[in-house]
Design a protein around this motif. Structure first.
Motif, PDB file in Angstrom:
ATOM      1  N   HIS A  38       0.878  -1.175   0.000  1.00 57.58           N
ATOM      2  CA  HIS A  38       0.000   0.000   0.000  1.00 57.58           C
ATOM      3  C   HIS A  38       0.911   1.219   0.000  1.00 57.58           C
ATOM      4  N   LEU A  39       1.078   1.821  -1.192  1.00 57.54           N
ATOM      5  CA  LEU A  39       2.075   2.889  -1.331  1.00 57.54           C
ATOM      6  C   LEU A  39       1.735   4.104  -0.475  1.00 57.54           C
ATOM      7  N   HIS A  40       0.428   4.356  -0.199  1.00 61.68           N
ATOM      8  CA  HIS A  40       0.092   5.559   0.566  1.00 61.68           C
ATOM      9  C   HIS A  40       0.484   5.431   2.036  1.00 61.68           C
ATOM     10  N   LEU A  41       0.880   4.237   2.445  1.00 57.37           N
ATOM     11  CA  LEU A  41       1.228   4.021   3.858  1.00 57.37           C
ATOM     12  C   LEU A  41       2.731   3.892   4.089  1.00 57.37           C
ATOM     13  N   ILE A  42       3.510   3.976   3.019  1.00 59.62           N
ATOM     14  CA  ILE A  42       4.956   3.807   3.186  1.00 59.62           C
ATOM     15  C   ILE A  42       5.706   4.915   2.454  1.00 59.62           C
ATOM     16  N   ASP A  43       6.981   5.013   2.744  1.00 63.28           N
ATOM     17  CA  ASP A  43       7.873   5.873   1.975  1.00 63.28           C
ATOM     18  C   ASP A  43       8.613   4.944   1.018  1.00 63.28           C
ATOM     19  N   ASP A  44       8.220   5.009  -0.268  1.00 65.53           N
ATOM     20  CA  ASP A  44       8.741   4.007  -1.211  1.00 65.53           C
ATOM     21  C   ASP A  44      10.114   4.360  -1.772  1.00 65.53           C
ATOM     22  N   SER A  94      -8.501   3.599   9.888  1.00 58.86           N
ATOM     23  CA  SER A  94      -7.735   4.843   9.779  1.00 58.86           C
ATOM     24  C   SER A  94      -6.793   4.807   8.579  1.00 58.86           C
ATOM     25  N   TRP A  95      -6.333   3.607   8.197  1.00 61.76           N
ATOM     26  CA  TRP A  95      -5.380   3.491   7.090  1.00 61.76           C
ATOM     27  C   TRP A  95      -6.072   3.467   5.727  1.00 61.76           C
ATOM     28  N   ALA A  96      -7.413   3.483   5.742  1.00 60.74           N
ATOM     29  CA  ALA A  96      -8.156   3.410   4.479  1.00 60.74           C
ATOM     30  C   ALA A  96      -9.073   4.626   4.348  1.00 60.74           C
ATOM     31  N   ASP A 213       3.957 -13.049   7.069  1.00 61.69           N
ATOM     32  CA  ASP A 213       4.581 -12.369   8.207  1.00 61.69           C
ATOM     33  C   ASP A 213       3.631 -11.401   8.921  1.00 61.69           C
ATOM     34  N   ILE A 214       2.516 -11.013   8.271  1.00 59.14           N
ATOM     35  CA  ILE A 214       1.572 -10.110   8.962  1.00 59.14           C
ATOM     36  C   ILE A 214       0.908 -10.800  10.149  1.00 59.14           C
ATOM     37  N   HIS A 215       0.993 -12.136  10.219  1.00 64.34           N
ATOM     38  CA  HIS A 215       0.352 -12.859  11.322  1.00 64.34           C
ATOM     39  C   HIS A 215       1.287 -13.068  12.513  1.00 64.34           C
ATOM     40  N   ARG A 216       2.444 -12.418  12.447  1.00 66.95           N
ATOM     41  CA  ARG A 216       3.412 -12.553  13.529  1.00 66.95           C
ATOM     42  C   ARG A 216       2.718 -12.262  14.871  1.00 66.95           C
ATOM     43  N   GLY A 217       2.799 -13.202  15.803  1.00 66.18           N
ATOM     44  CA  GLY A 217       2.185 -13.002  17.116  1.00 66.18           C
ATOM     45  C   GLY A 217       0.767 -13.531  17.195  1.00 66.18           C
ATOM     46  N   ARG A 218       0.141 -13.844  16.044  1.00 65.41           N
ATOM     47  CA  ARG A 218      -1.203 -14.439  16.081  1.00 65.41           C
ATOM     48  C   ARG A 218      -1.044 -15.914  15.682  1.00 65.41           C
ATOM     49  N   VAL A 219      -0.922 -16.738  16.700  1.00 67.63           N
ATOM     50  CA  VAL A 219      -0.457 -18.116  16.516  1.00 67.63           C
ATOM     51  C   VAL A 219      -1.373 -18.913  15.597  1.00 67.63           C
ATOM     52  N   GLN A 220      -2.693 -18.853  15.840  1.00 65.85           N
ATOM     53  CA  GLN A 220      -3.608 -19.687  15.071  1.00 65.85           C
ATOM     54  C   GLN A 220      -3.665 -19.276  13.603  1.00 65.85           C
ATOM     55  N   GLU A 221      -3.767 -17.966  13.369  1.00 61.75           N
ATOM     56  CA  GLU A 221      -3.859 -17.489  11.985  1.00 61.75           C
ATOM     57  C   GLU A 221      -2.581 -17.797  11.222  1.00 61.75           C
ATOM     58  N   ASP A 244       2.098  -7.243   2.135  1.00 66.09           N
ATOM     59  CA  ASP A 244       1.122  -6.282   2.669  1.00 66.09           C
ATOM     60  C   ASP A 244       1.847  -5.103   3.302  1.00 66.09           C
ATOM     61  N   LEU A 245       2.893  -4.670   2.619  1.00 61.91           N
ATOM     62  CA  LEU A 245       3.723  -3.572   3.123  1.00 61.91           C
ATOM     63  C   LEU A 245       2.874  -2.320   3.328  1.00 61.91           C
ATOM     64  N   GLY A 246       3.003  -1.741   4.525  1.00 58.90           N
ATOM     65  CA  GLY A 246       2.149  -0.629   4.927  1.00 58.90           C
ATOM     66  C   GLY A 246       1.229  -1.066   6.056  1.00 58.90           C
ATOM     67  N   ASN A 247       1.047  -2.375   6.189  1.00 58.08           N
ATOM     68  CA  ASN A 247       0.221  -2.955   7.248  1.00 58.08           C
ATOM     69  C   ASN A 247       1.134  -3.323   8.409  1.00 58.08           C
ATOM     70  N   GLY A 248       1.218  -2.416   9.387  1.00 59.23           N
ATOM     71  CA  GLY A 248       2.042  -2.699  10.564  1.00 59.23           C
ATOM     72  C   GLY A 248       3.523  -2.511  10.289  1.00 59.23           C
ATOM     73  N   ASP A 249       4.319  -3.039  11.182  1.00 58.67           N
ATOM     74  CA  ASP A 249       5.752  -2.771  11.191  1.00 58.67           C
ATOM     75  C   ASP A 249       6.482  -3.816  10.345  1.00 58.67           C
ATOM     76  N   LEU A 250       6.709  -3.476   9.075  1.00 56.08           N
ATOM     77  CA  LEU A 250       7.378  -4.400   8.155  1.00 56.08           C
ATOM     78  C   LEU A 250       8.556  -3.669   7.513  1.00 56.08           C
ATOM     79  N   PRO A 251       9.633  -4.389   7.223  1.00 56.39           N
ATOM     80  CA  PRO A 251      10.782  -3.727   6.595  1.00 56.39           C
ATOM     81  C   PRO A 251      10.460  -3.252   5.177  1.00 56.39           C
ATOM     82  N   VAL A 252      10.926  -2.047   4.838  1.00 57.34           N
ATOM     83  CA  VAL A 252      10.710  -1.499   3.491  1.00 57.34           C
ATOM     84  C   VAL A 252      11.810  -2.077   2.592  1.00 57.34           C
ATOM     85  N   GLY A 253      11.486  -3.184   1.955  1.00 56.57           N
ATOM     86  CA  GLY A 253      12.460  -3.926   1.162  1.00 56.57           C
ATOM     87  C   GLY A 253      12.145  -5.399   1.289  1.00 56.57           C
TER      88      GLY A 253
END
Ligand SMILES: [Zn+2]
Length: 324
Positions: A38-44, A94-96, A213-221, A244-253
């Motif tokens: 999601h380009l509007h949520l990151i610095d590309d 808020s992100w949409a 990786d967006i499910h980090r910490g959510r064991v079942q999902e 799903d870059l822009g969704n939470g704390d993910l490395p830009v790359g």
């Protein structure tokens, strides 16, 4: 490294090389694509330093996305707005912001009908969309009825645009498949899919964008997603790397945790490289840029993810191959 060993490790497109200017030794690969951002949520601006040469934006404001990009890399393809039912996901997030969502409330195939299926698809197409994104999230708010979903898919087909679905909640991956959805924006994670459903998705040529990786910490999902991707990949399904870059704390790359999770799902490293270098839905690139991963690939597959995350995008002409 021996070319045969390199091909065994990373697939047929990998080749040993060095950078012409610095002499730095490494491996060249085709350009990497993140198939869910999601380009509007990151610095590309730093994406290409992080090894990403192409992106597929799966939900943003079509007016903004249609503006000429400030730089040639990363190459961009986009869906434009999320098409969703009245009040459906991601309405209110808020992100949409409002510009990123179009409510489709009428299965009309006629142009210019307020809330009509064809109208919403036409709008994204007119802004240069390469795919149509539909939201089927039964866990939050309303989802399309069958007639409206079918109308959106038909309108997209008529314009030659594949449909990508966010399928969340019980039964949503099945609905997406029945409706002819071409790709899932996330590996299904609400439930474990049965082998027959997975086989049908493979047979239909459906693509699944990984986003483990967006499910980090959510064991079942996370466990569901990994089991589903394992089944899909083992059955020959087309996997695409996406974060799903822009969704939470993910490395830009390049995200080493995404790669490691794909490997955990049993996707082979050559198949992971193929999922990173598939240009879909973009046309194949001009060949002007390549991925350069500095250093020699580690012998242990467990170390490949962090090694690949050192990738950068370079001009192909910068690279010198031993047989040049
Ligand atoms: Zn997303």
């Amino acid at each position: 490294m021996d070319p045969l060993r390199l091909a065994e490790l990373l697939g047929p497109d990998a080749s040993a090389c060095r950078r012409g200017l610095t002499g730095e030794v490494g491996v060249a690969l085709p350009p990497f694509v993140d198939h869910h951002v999601h380009l509007h949520l990151i610095d590309d601006r730093t994406l290409s330093d992080g090894g990403i040469a192409g992106v597929l934006d799966l939900g943003g404001d079509p007016v903004h996305l249609a503006r000429p990009p400030r730089r040639a890399v990363p190459r961009r393809a986009y869906a434009g707005a999320f098409l969703t039912a009245a009040g459906g996901y991601p309405t209110g997030r808020s992100w949409a912001p409002a510009g990123t969502i179009r409510e489709v409330t009428d299965p009309s195939s006629h142009p210019g009908v307020a809330g009509g299926a064809a109208t919403a698809v036409d709008e994204q197409a007119s802004f240069g969309a390469s795919v149509i994104k539909v939201s089927l999230n039964a866990e939050v708010g309303a989802v399309f009825d069958d007639e409206t979903l079918a109308a959106v898919v038909t309108a997209a087909r008529e314009r030659g645009l594949p449909v990508v679905a966010h399928a969340q909640g019980e039964g949503m991956p099945r609905r997406a498949l029945r409706a002819g959805v071409d790709a899932l924006a996330h590996t299904p994670f609400t439930e474990r899919l049965g082998p027959r459903l997975v086989a049908s998705a493979v047979a239909a040529g459906q693509r699944w964008i990984s986003t483990l990786d967006i499910h980090r910490g959510r064991v079942q999902e996370r466990a569901n997603a990994i089991a589903n991707l394992a089944a899909f990949s083992a059955a020959g399904g087309r996997v695409l790397y996406g974060t799903d870059l822009g969704n939470g704390d993910l490395p830009v790359g390049v995200n080493p945790r995404e790669l490691a999770a794909m490997a955990e799902a049993g996707v082979s490293w050559p198949a992971i490289i193929a999922s990173l270098t598939d240009p879909w839905p973009l046309a194949p690139g001009s060949g002007a840029v390549a991925t350069f991963v500095p250093g020699t690939p580690p012998e242990s597959p467990g170390e490949l993810a962090p090694w690949l995350a050192r990738a950068t995008v370079v001009l192909t002409e910068e690279l010198v191959h031993d047989n040049d």
